[in-house]
Design a protein around this motif. Structure first.
Motif, short mmCIF file in Angstrom:
data_model
loop_
_atom_site.label_atom_id
_atom_site.label_comp_id
_atom_site.label_asym_id
_atom_site.label_seq_id
_atom_site.Cartn_x
_atom_site.Cartn_y
_atom_site.Cartn_z
N LYS A 136 0.79 -1.16 -0.14
CA LYS A 136 0.00 -0.01 -0.03
C LYS A 136 0.60 1.15 -0.20
N ASP A 137 2.40 1.37 0.54
CA ASP A 137 2.76 2.54 0.74
C ASP A 137 3.20 2.49 -0.42
N GLY A 138 3.45 1.49 -1.08
CA GLY A 138 4.31 1.03 -2.43
C GLY A 138 6.43 1.12 -2.49
N THR A 139 6.06 0.49 -1.15
CA THR A 139 7.82 0.14 -0.58
C THR A 139 8.38 -1.21 -1.11
N PHE A 140 7.07 -1.72 -1.63
CA PHE A 140 7.31 -3.18 -2.28
C PHE A 140 6.43 -4.14 -2.90
N ALA A 141 6.51 -4.11 -3.88
CA ALA A 141 5.27 -4.45 -5.52
C ALA A 141 4.94 -5.53 -4.72
N ALA A 142 3.47 -5.80 -4.83
CA ALA A 142 2.59 -6.84 -4.24
C ALA A 142 3.26 -8.35 -5.02
N THR A 143 3.35 -8.44 -5.98
CA THR A 143 3.87 -9.26 -7.02
C THR A 143 5.03 -9.84 -7.30
N LYS A 144 5.76 -8.73 -6.03
CA LYS A 144 7.67 -9.39 -5.83
C LYS A 144 8.06 -10.98 -5.51
N PRO A 145 8.19 -11.55 -5.64
CA PRO A 145 8.93 -13.14 -5.06
C PRO A 145 9.34 -11.78 -3.27
N VAL A 146 8.25 -13.55 -2.41
CA VAL A 146 8.35 -13.23 -0.72
C VAL A 146 9.19 -14.04 -0.37
N PHE A 147 10.29 -14.51 0.81
CA PHE A 147 10.89 -15.45 0.97
C PHE A 147 10.86 -15.05 2.43
N PHE A 148 10.79 -16.34 3.54
CA PHE A 148 11.01 -16.49 5.24
C PHE A 148 12.14 -17.40 5.53
N LEU A 149 12.55 -17.22 6.32
CA LEU A 149 13.73 -17.64 6.77
C LEU A 149 13.54 -17.03 8.67
N GLY A 150 13.80 -17.66 8.96
CA GLY A 150 13.60 -18.28 10.62
C GLY A 150 15.00 -19.29 11.40
N PHE A 151 15.08 -19.28 12.16
CA PHE A 151 15.74 -19.33 13.66
C PHE A 151 15.14 -20.62 13.93
N SER A 152 15.55 -21.94 14.30
CA SER A 152 14.83 -22.43 15.30
C SER A 152 13.77 -22.94 15.52
N THR A 153 12.93 -22.61 16.38
CA THR A 153 11.81 -22.14 16.06
C THR A 153 11.21 -21.98 15.26
N GLY A 154 11.50 -20.09 14.96
CA GLY A 154 10.75 -18.76 14.13
C GLY A 154 11.56 -19.76 12.59
N ALA A 155 11.92 -20.68 12.51
CA ALA A 155 12.19 -21.81 10.87
C ALA A 155 11.21 -23.22 11.13
N ASP A 156 10.43 -22.50 11.99
CA ASP A 156 9.77 -24.30 12.13
C ASP A 156 8.25 -23.01 11.65
N ALA A 157 7.92 -22.26 12.15
CA ALA A 157 7.23 -21.38 12.31
C ALA A 157 6.70 -20.72 10.65
N ALA A 158 8.27 -20.24 9.61
CA ALA A 158 8.44 -19.93 8.55
C ALA A 158 7.94 -20.69 7.63
N ALA A 159 8.00 -22.01 8.04
CA ALA A 159 8.04 -23.17 7.38
C ALA A 159 6.35 -23.66 7.08
N ARG A 160 5.78 -23.11 7.89
CA ARG A 160 3.61 -22.85 8.28
C ARG A 160 3.77 -21.81 7.70
N TYR A 161 3.99 -20.97 8.09
CA TYR A 161 3.26 -19.52 7.58
C TYR A 161 3.69 -19.57 6.11
N ALA A 162 4.70 -19.53 5.57
CA ALA A 162 4.58 -19.52 4.40
C ALA A 162 3.97 -20.22 3.21
N GLU A 163 3.67 -22.04 3.89
CA GLU A 163 2.08 -22.61 3.56
C GLU A 163 1.28 -21.85 3.74
N MET A 164 0.75 -21.40 4.75
CA MET A 164 -0.81 -20.31 4.82
C MET A 164 -0.90 -19.20 3.96
#
Length: 276
Positions: A136-164
């Motif tokens: 909305k702010d024009g900072t990053f286009a909604a169509t561009k690629p998004v990646f998740f990166l997490g550490f330990s429990t944050g990594a497991d959450a990253a995998a879940r949220y990415a699929e969601m």
């Protein structure tokens, strides 16, 4: 060139190894406190408003955006204030990627929400809200690629949220997840459409040998289904004095002499053996 770490066997003739540097602009993240407040109904007709903190930096014409999820306990500040995490975020920005980090809603333990449905998962909806705000702010286009990166429990959450978010309506352009020191999920390994890269450590005292085996199995399950996946295991390696020079990233007055002094102190305390 496609491998993050390369083993080089030196020939018998003299060989020169030269590093090539390029200037990287200095930057600081934009921090948004009380981000995406949501009112929750509690027991005895009580209501509570919960929110998170969002920190981000997106360079001009960014190739993609990396969403960073901290360990539990932990907070988003580690991605910008701890030397090694700061090296990562600086490398990402220098390579043309934006970075965005959030705190988990649960600040008591720093744990990430585990609800399977996106609508019921406050942390996952906060990530979606962050993507919406940047678009909305024009900072990053909604169509561009998004990646998740997490550490330990944050990594497991990253995998879940990415699929969601990849499976949501509308679907978000989630292109991959990087899991540091985590196994991922067995269910996701046989169902997820999102590529996963596992970075594990041979001497991880939390996952242990059994956890590292599970991570390898999950990487193979994904690859066997035709989903891009790879695993890198970091083996024990010597620690030299220049290893501590990274502290200068967050303490500019920290010198090479300071790094050597810390190194000598660590050795004197018995944390490193004769082979470092």
């Amino acid at each position: 060139a496609t491998v993050p770490h390369v083993l080089i066997t030196m020939p018998t003739t003299a060989t020169a190894l030269t590093a090539t540097y390029k200037a990287a602009a200095a930057w600081t993240p934009t921090v948004v406190t009380n981000f995406n407040p949501v009112t929750q109904n509690g027991a005895n007709n009580t209501t509570t408003t919960v929110s998170t903190t969002l920190a981000y930096y997106v360079p001009a014409n960014a190739q993609g955006l990396v969403v960073l999820l901290h360990d539990s306990p932990g907070n988003l500040n580690t991605w910008f204030s701890s030397p090694e995490q700061s090296l990562l975020t600086r490398d990402l920005v220098a390579a043309g990627y934006g970075v965005a980090a959030l705190n988990s809603v649960n600040r008591t333990t720093g744990a990430w929400a585990a609800q399977a449905a996106l609508a019921n998962n406050l942390d996952a909806t906060n990530v979606a809200a962050a993507l919406d705000r940047l678009a909305k702010d024009g900072t990053f286009a909604a169509t561009k690629p998004v990646f998740f990166l997490g550490f330990s429990t944050g990594a497991d959450a990253a995998a879940r949220y990415a699929e969601m978010l990849a499976s949501a309506t509308p679907a978000r352009p989630i292109k991959g997840t990087v899991l540091y020191c985590a196994t991922g999920g067995a269910t996701l390994a046989v169902t997820s459409k999102v590529p996963q890269f596992f970075a594990i450590a041979a001497n991880d005292e939390v996952l242990g040998a059994a956890g590292n085996t599970i991570a390898r199995d999950n990487a193979q399950y994904l690859a066997g289904r035709g989903i891009a996946s790879a695993i890198l295991s970091s083996n024990p390696a010597p620690v030299y004095n220049n290893r501590f020079t990274s502290l200068a990233l967050t303490a500019p007055s920290f010198s090479a002499a300071d790094a050597t002094a810390v190194w000598n102190a660590v050795k004197a305390a018995g944390f490193l053996d004769e082979n470092n």
